[in-house]
Design an enzyme around this catalytic site. Sequence first.
Site, PDB file in Angstrom:
ATOM      1  N   ASN A  27       7.892   0.152  13.010  1.00 38.94           N
ATOM      2  CA  ASN A  27       9.237  -0.178  12.510  1.00 38.94           C
ATOM      3  C   ASN A  27       9.954   1.128  12.229  1.00 38.94           C
ATOM      4  O   ASN A  27       9.362   2.206  12.365  1.00 38.94           O
ATOM      5  CB  ASN A  27       9.114  -1.044  11.248  1.00 38.94           C
ATOM      6  CG  ASN A  27       8.318  -0.330  10.186  1.00 38.94           C
ATOM      7  OD1 ASN A  27       8.790   0.608   9.568  1.00 38.94           O
ATOM      8  ND2 ASN A  27       7.072  -0.746   9.982  1.00 38.94           N
ATOM      9  N   ASP A  46       3.358  -6.656   9.203  1.00 37.51           N
ATOM     10  CA  ASP A  46       2.820  -7.968   8.812  1.00 37.51           C
ATOM     11  C   ASP A  46       1.954  -8.561   9.925  1.00 37.51           C
ATOM     12  O   ASP A  46       1.215  -9.508   9.694  1.00 37.51           O
ATOM     13  CB  ASP A  46       3.971  -8.940   8.511  1.00 37.51           C
ATOM     14  CG  ASP A  46       4.751  -8.514   7.263  1.00 37.51           C
ATOM     15  OD1 ASP A  46       4.115  -8.030   6.310  1.00 37.51           O
ATOM     16  OD2 ASP A  46       5.989  -8.651   7.259  1.00 37.51           O
ATOM     17  N   LYS A  90      -5.745   1.747  28.665  1.00 33.73           N
ATOM     18  CA  LYS A  90      -4.314   1.547  28.855  1.00 33.73           C
ATOM     19  C   LYS A  90      -4.076   0.308  29.745  1.00 33.73           C
ATOM     20  O   LYS A  90      -4.705   0.193  30.796  1.00 33.73           O
ATOM     21  CB  LYS A  90      -3.707   2.796  29.501  1.00 33.73           C
ATOM     22  CG  LYS A  90      -2.223   2.734  29.597  1.00 33.73           C
ATOM     23  CD  LYS A  90      -1.630   4.041  30.091  1.00 33.73           C
ATOM     24  CE  LYS A  90      -0.161   3.812  30.397  1.00 33.73           C
ATOM     25  NZ  LYS A  90       0.234   4.211  31.726  1.00 33.73           N
ATOM     26  N   LYS A 130       9.274 -12.667  -4.040  1.00 36.40           N
ATOM     27  CA  LYS A 130       8.127 -11.767  -3.762  1.00 36.40           C
ATOM     28  C   LYS A 130       7.540 -11.203  -5.052  1.00 36.40           C
ATOM     29  O   LYS A 130       6.322 -11.026  -5.161  1.00 36.40           O
ATOM     30  CB  LYS A 130       8.570 -10.604  -2.865  1.00 36.40           C
ATOM     31  CG  LYS A 130       8.612 -10.981  -1.403  1.00 36.40           C
ATOM     32  CD  LYS A 130       9.148  -9.864  -0.520  1.00 36.40           C
ATOM     33  CE  LYS A 130       9.627 -10.470   0.793  1.00 36.40           C
ATOM     34  NZ  LYS A 130      10.449  -9.572   1.583  1.00 36.40           N
ATOM     35  N   LYS A 180       3.668 -12.081  -5.520  1.00 29.97           N
ATOM     36  CA  LYS A 180       2.690 -10.993  -5.410  1.00 29.97           C
ATOM     37  C   LYS A 180       2.276 -10.446  -6.777  1.00 29.97           C
ATOM     38  O   LYS A 180       1.599  -9.445  -6.865  1.00 29.97           O
ATOM     39  CB  LYS A 180       3.268  -9.880  -4.522  1.00 29.97           C
ATOM     40  CG  LYS A 180       3.576 -10.348  -3.096  1.00 29.97           C
ATOM     41  CD  LYS A 180       3.801  -9.192  -2.135  1.00 29.97           C
ATOM     42  CE  LYS A 180       4.212  -9.695  -0.767  1.00 29.97           C
ATOM     43  NZ  LYS A 180       4.228  -8.640   0.249  1.00 29.97           N
TER      44      LYS A 180
HETATM   45  N1  CTP Z   1       3.066  -4.954   2.187  1.00 24.91           N
HETATM   46  C1  CTP Z   1       1.712  -4.832   2.040  1.00 24.91           C
HETATM   47  N2  CTP Z   1       0.858  -5.269   3.020  1.00 24.91           N
HETATM   48  C2  CTP Z   1       1.331  -5.848   4.123  1.00 24.91           C
HETATM   49  C3  CTP Z   1       2.730  -6.024   4.285  1.00 24.91           C
HETATM   50  C4  CTP Z   1       3.576  -5.554   3.289  1.00 24.91           C
HETATM   51  O1  CTP Z   1       1.272  -4.283   1.033  1.00 24.91           O
HETATM   52  N3  CTP Z   1       0.498  -6.228   5.062  1.00 24.91           N
HETATM   53  C5  CTP Z   1       3.943  -4.497   1.104  1.00 24.91           C
HETATM   54  C6  CTP Z   1       4.935  -3.425   1.466  1.00 24.91           C
HETATM   55  O2  CTP Z   1       4.414  -2.130   1.236  1.00 24.91           O
HETATM   56  C7  CTP Z   1       6.105  -3.705   0.537  1.00 24.91           C
HETATM   57  C8  CTP Z   1       6.050  -5.208   0.428  1.00 24.91           C
HETATM   58  O3  CTP Z   1       4.721  -5.586   0.697  1.00 24.91           O
HETATM   59  O4  CTP Z   1       5.904  -3.157  -0.744  1.00 24.91           O
HETATM   60  C9  CTP Z   1       6.928  -5.896   1.406  1.00 24.91           C
HETATM   61  O5  CTP Z   1       6.631  -7.254   1.314  1.00 24.91           O
HETATM   62  P1  CTP Z   1       6.768  -8.292   2.514  1.00 24.91           P
HETATM   63  O6  CTP Z   1       6.534  -9.628   1.920  1.00 24.91           O
HETATM   64  O7  CTP Z   1       5.952  -7.920   3.676  1.00 24.91           O
HETATM   65  O8  CTP Z   1       8.233  -8.073   2.808  1.00 24.91           O
HETATM   66  P2  CTP Z   1       8.894  -7.765   4.131  1.00 24.91           P
HETATM   67  O9  CTP Z   1       8.148  -6.752   4.929  1.00 24.91           O
HETATM   68  O10 CTP Z   1      10.263  -7.434   3.736  1.00 24.91           O
HETATM   69  O11 CTP Z   1       8.625  -9.127   4.926  1.00 24.91           O
HETATM   70  P3  CTP Z   1       9.284 -10.558   4.970  1.00 24.91           P
HETATM   71  O12 CTP Z   1      10.606 -10.503   4.287  1.00 24.91           O
HETATM   72  O13 CTP Z   1       9.319 -10.784   6.407  1.00 24.91           O
HETATM   73  O14 CTP Z   1       8.317 -11.453   4.274  1.00 24.91           O
END
Ligand code: CTP
Length: 387
Positions: A207, A276, A286, A334, A338
């Site tokens: 990203n 994610d 490859k 969130k 979390k």
């Molecule tokens: N994060 C994490 N582990 C993952 C994905 C994200 O610890 N596998 C953490 C990131 O570091 C950040 C937060 O979770 O602090 C972001 O949360 P997330 O729910 O993934 O939000 P977005 O990436 O914004 O995703 P979405 O809105 O699509 O749910």
Amino acid sequence: MLKDKKILLGITGGIAAYKAVELASRLTSAGAAVKTIMTAHACEFIRPLTLKSITHQPVITAYFDQNADIEHISLADWADILVVAPATANIIGKTAGGIADDLLSTTLLAVKAPVLFVPSMNVHMYDNPLVKRNIEILSSLGYQFLEPTTGSLACGYQGKGRYPENQEIIFNLQTLLHYKKDLRDKKVLITAGATRENIDPMRFITNNSSGLMGLSLARAAYFRGAEVSLITAHTSLLIPYYLKNVTANSAEDMYHAVTDIADHFDLIFMTAAVSDYTPAQPSAQKIKKGQDMDLKLKRTRDILENLGNNKPTRQTLVGFAAESENIVANAREKLTRKKLDFIVANDISVSGKNDTTVNVLSSNNQKQMNGDKFLVAHQILDFILYG
Ligand code: CTP
């Protein structure tokens, strides 16, 4: 952060003295008033006129100037901060010994404002136990030091002793001018950058997170006295040389790097943009092109959620969320799901490379901040510490 600040710049006689010219220029451009004291040896390396032309302020070189007031007192009283850059072993030793035999060393004894030394010297001098002891004495008395970097030195040696990037001195000065050492003795873990999920040895999913918000938080916390550990995924930015850093390429690498050590920290910022999803079956070789292909992805483990579920009571956990709509509502969901203490929701539609707009939320409070990422980093720390 430097506008209208009164900065007294002490330049001593080292080869890095020429770099202090750029420092004076950048401080002046940022709106600070910069008065300069140059030692006699500094004047062998660069000319007072150079500093005078850049700062449009007095440059003082002589101890006894018959036209001036008692200068070491008036300059010391005038300054919001005194920065000695470069600082030789000699000026550090004189200050540690309380010696006042020229205008700079006398002003150093008279000044009540914070003092920042930027040591720059030969590696063996910097390693010398006498220099180390002098730095320890001064540090224990509240004098600040920005350590030198490691690399090629003017004397031909390789090692620690190089004058750092002026921007790092500026970050340090900005912090000293506006904030206390309110994170002293705190252990802070910060993740930054964008993870990479390998499709094959050449290709990956990632990203566009630059890592700057995480690095800005790391700098701000370090200059406020924290012991900072960084875990970085991919970033093209230079990692601040004074921070401990380990790298983690993928979401799974970061999961292990973070969860292995998380318990030791008082404060954790999950600033990294962690993928994610990851390819379900990355190829060891490859992949050759053929017809259209489907790429099957599987979910990665959520590091932050795992931290929230296993959080020691004394730990403060801060998550990040990149949002483009319903910013506060999504972030609040969130925060709860979390089990976070704070969440920083970044509005990606208005945030730029160096500037950002964020909403910081706790269970019962919320604040919007915007501006330069280093300034926002300090504001986030303030919100966490003081509400
Ligand atoms: N994060 C994490 N582990 C993952 C994905 C994200 O610890 N596998 C953490 C990131 O570091 C950040 C937060 O979770 O602090 C972001 O949360 P997330 O729910 O993934 O939000 P977005 O990436 O914004 O995703 P979405 O809105 O699509 O749910």
